[in-house]
Design a protein around this motif. Structure first.
Motif, PDB file in Angstrom:
ATOM      1  N   LEU A 110      -7.148   5.854  -0.883  1.00 10.99           N
ATOM      2  CA  LEU A 110      -6.952   4.610  -1.634  1.00 10.99           C
ATOM      3  C   LEU A 110      -7.879   3.507  -1.133  1.00 10.99           C
ATOM      4  O   LEU A 110      -8.592   2.865  -1.908  1.00 10.99           O
ATOM      5  N   GLN A 111      -7.882   3.297   0.158  1.00  5.87           N
ATOM      6  CA  GLN A 111      -8.693   2.228   0.733  1.00  5.87           C
ATOM      7  C   GLN A 111     -10.185   2.503   0.570  1.00  5.87           C
ATOM      8  O   GLN A 111     -10.969   1.602   0.259  1.00  5.87           O
ATOM      9  N   ILE A 134       0.837  -1.205   0.000  1.00  7.75           N
ATOM     10  CA  ILE A 134       0.000   0.000   0.000  1.00  7.75           C
ATOM     11  C   ILE A 134       0.871   1.256   0.000  1.00  7.75           C
ATOM     12  O   ILE A 134       0.593   2.221  -0.722  1.00  7.75           O
ATOM     13  N   ASP A 135       1.944   1.250   0.792  1.00  4.25           N
ATOM     14  CA  ASP A 135       2.820   2.423   0.848  1.00  4.25           C
ATOM     15  C   ASP A 135       3.425   2.724  -0.519  1.00  4.25           C
ATOM     16  O   ASP A 135       3.520   3.889  -0.922  1.00  4.25           O
ATOM     17  N   VAL A 185      -1.200   9.452  -3.760  1.00  6.83           N
ATOM     18  CA  VAL A 185      -2.523   9.363  -3.169  1.00  6.83           C
ATOM     19  C   VAL A 185      -2.381   8.889  -1.730  1.00  6.83           C
ATOM     20  O   VAL A 185      -1.471   8.116  -1.406  1.00  6.83           O
ATOM     21  N   SER A 186      -3.253   9.347  -0.855  1.00  7.41           N
ATOM     22  CA  SER A 186      -3.172   8.966   0.551  1.00  7.41           C
ATOM     23  C   SER A 186      -3.729   7.568   0.764  1.00  7.41           C
ATOM     24  O   SER A 186      -4.556   7.077  -0.014  1.00  7.41           O
ATOM     25  N   ARG A 187      -3.290   6.934   1.833  1.00  6.53           N
ATOM     26  CA  ARG A 187      -3.757   5.589   2.167  1.00  6.53           C
ATOM     27  C   ARG A 187      -5.279   5.573   2.388  1.00  6.53           C
ATOM     28  O   ARG A 187      -5.964   4.661   1.934  1.00  6.53           O
ATOM     29  N   SER A 188      -5.804   6.587   3.082  1.00  2.19           N
ATOM     30  CA  SER A 188      -7.240   6.611   3.389  1.00  2.19           C
ATOM     31  C   SER A 188      -8.075   6.750   2.120  1.00  2.19           C
ATOM     32  O   SER A 188      -9.101   6.078   1.963  1.00  2.19           O
ATOM     33  N   ASN A 236       1.673   6.885  -6.829  1.00  6.20           N
ATOM     34  CA  ASN A 236       0.505   7.507  -7.439  1.00  6.20           C
ATOM     35  C   ASN A 236       0.047   8.779  -6.734  1.00  6.20           C
ATOM     36  O   ASN A 236      -1.018   9.319  -7.067  1.00  6.20           O
ATOM     37  N   CYS A 275       0.722   4.156  -2.838  1.00  2.00           N
ATOM     38  CA  CYS A 275       0.450   5.548  -2.461  1.00  2.00           C
ATOM     39  C   CYS A 275       1.563   6.477  -2.950  1.00  2.00           C
ATOM     40  O   CYS A 275       1.296   7.546  -3.504  1.00  2.00           O
ATOM     41  N   ARG A 276       2.798   6.041  -2.744  1.00  2.00           N
ATOM     42  CA  ARG A 276       3.951   6.863  -3.126  1.00  2.00           C
ATOM     43  C   ARG A 276       4.027   7.050  -4.639  1.00  2.00           C
ATOM     44  O   ARG A 276       4.242   8.164  -5.131  1.00  2.00           O
TER      45      ARG A 276
END
Length: 296
Positions: A221-222, A207-208, A216-219, A214, A211-212
């Motif tokens: 994304l999920q 996930i990290d 985009v934040s983890r929240s 693209n 996110c990195r």
């Protein structure tokens, strides 16, 4: 005040579904052909197929959709190289507007693809019939099917037909109805992430890293994947890997060890465990199942 109701105009009325299929064919699959007194649509989800419609022959690629009108002879053949995935839905519709789809090949957009996916999902929930059996000629209801599933199938299919007609009849110069900025941005991000994952199927994505890469934040994304796919992005990525593995198996161009290596699995044993976890079958069982359907 005296109210007066208005009877709603219906361009398409579909009260009978004959078959709903999602096929995963071998690369050498060939269906000899048939004709019947109802409509049938075929959409290529992945791969390439050659389709005959009466005297016409077409090569269809991913995203192409063809309608076969009643009593039109038609067959389908894989091209011998790429194993195709196909959506096939047959239905009874006597609405005059259906003439629009005669002798047409259309390209589905992302919205129409999603509608087809919803039809397949609802069919899987309400019918016990195998959606992957090309020789199944009857849908059998589950005793405990979800409320309203068949009506949703009807509504989705009618919506699909309306959207296809609207999109084809709208000229490039006509004003469109834009989506909201947030909705449009979500769509762009979702399909960008799908492309990113498909490009990196051999990688061990986290996930990290997603996110990195693209921005985009983890929240975000999920939340996006829970809403769009009903699962987390890593689970979705695992399903994409197995989907690619299934196509490679059906292509008959790789053995299981080569497929495991091609998709970045650390070992064939781990690949087999993941395959069974997602599909309910081992790679060998899946290969045998698809081969058996083809030979029938």
């Amino acid at each position: 005040m005296a109210y007066e109701s208005i009877r709603l105009k219906k361009e398409f009325v579909i009260d009978q579904i004959v078959t709903i299929h999602y096929f995963e064919y071998m690369s050498d699959f060939s269906y000899p052909g048939e004709s019947h007194d109802f409509w049938e649509l075929l959409c290529v989800d992945k791969g390439v197929v050659n389709v005959q419609a009466d005297a016409r022959t077409h090569t269809l690629k991913a995203g192409d959709l063809i309608f076969h009108k009643p009593r039109e002879f038609h067959n389908v053949k894989a091209n011998g190289v790429i194993a195709p995935n196909l959506v096939v839905i047959s239905f009874v519709c006597k609405s005059p507007a259906m003439v629009f789809f005669e002798n047409k090949i259309l390209k589905v957009d992302s919205v129409e693809r999603e509608i087809l996916a919803r039809i397949i999902a609802e069919a899987g929930s309400v019918y016990i019939s195998r959606l992957d059996d090309p020789y199944s000629e009857k849908l059998t209801r589950r005793a405990d099917g979800p409320f309203g599933a068949e009506q949703l199938i009807q509504m989705y299919l009618q919506q699909l037909l309306i959207l296809l007609v609207r999109r084809c009849q709208t000229s490039l110069d006509s004003p469109s109805h834009p989506k909201t900025l947030s909705k449009n941005s979500e769509d762009e991000l979702f399909y960008h992430l799908l492309e990113y994952m498909n490009t990196n199927l051999k990688e061990h994505l986290t996930i990290d890293q997603i996110c990195r890469d693209n921005l985009v934040s983890r929240s975000v994304l999920q939340k996006l994947f829970q809403e769009r796919a009903g699962c987390g992005i890593i689970d979705y990525f695992s399903k994409l890997k197995i989907s690619a593995a299934k196509q490679l198996i059906r292509n008959r161009s790789h053995n299981f060890s080569q497929i495991a290596d091609e998709l970045g699995y650390s070992s064939i044993h781990y690949f087999s465990r993941q395959f069974k976890k997602i599909t309910g079958m081992t790679p060998s069982e899946y290969s045998g199942s698809i081969k058996a359907l083809t030979e029938r």
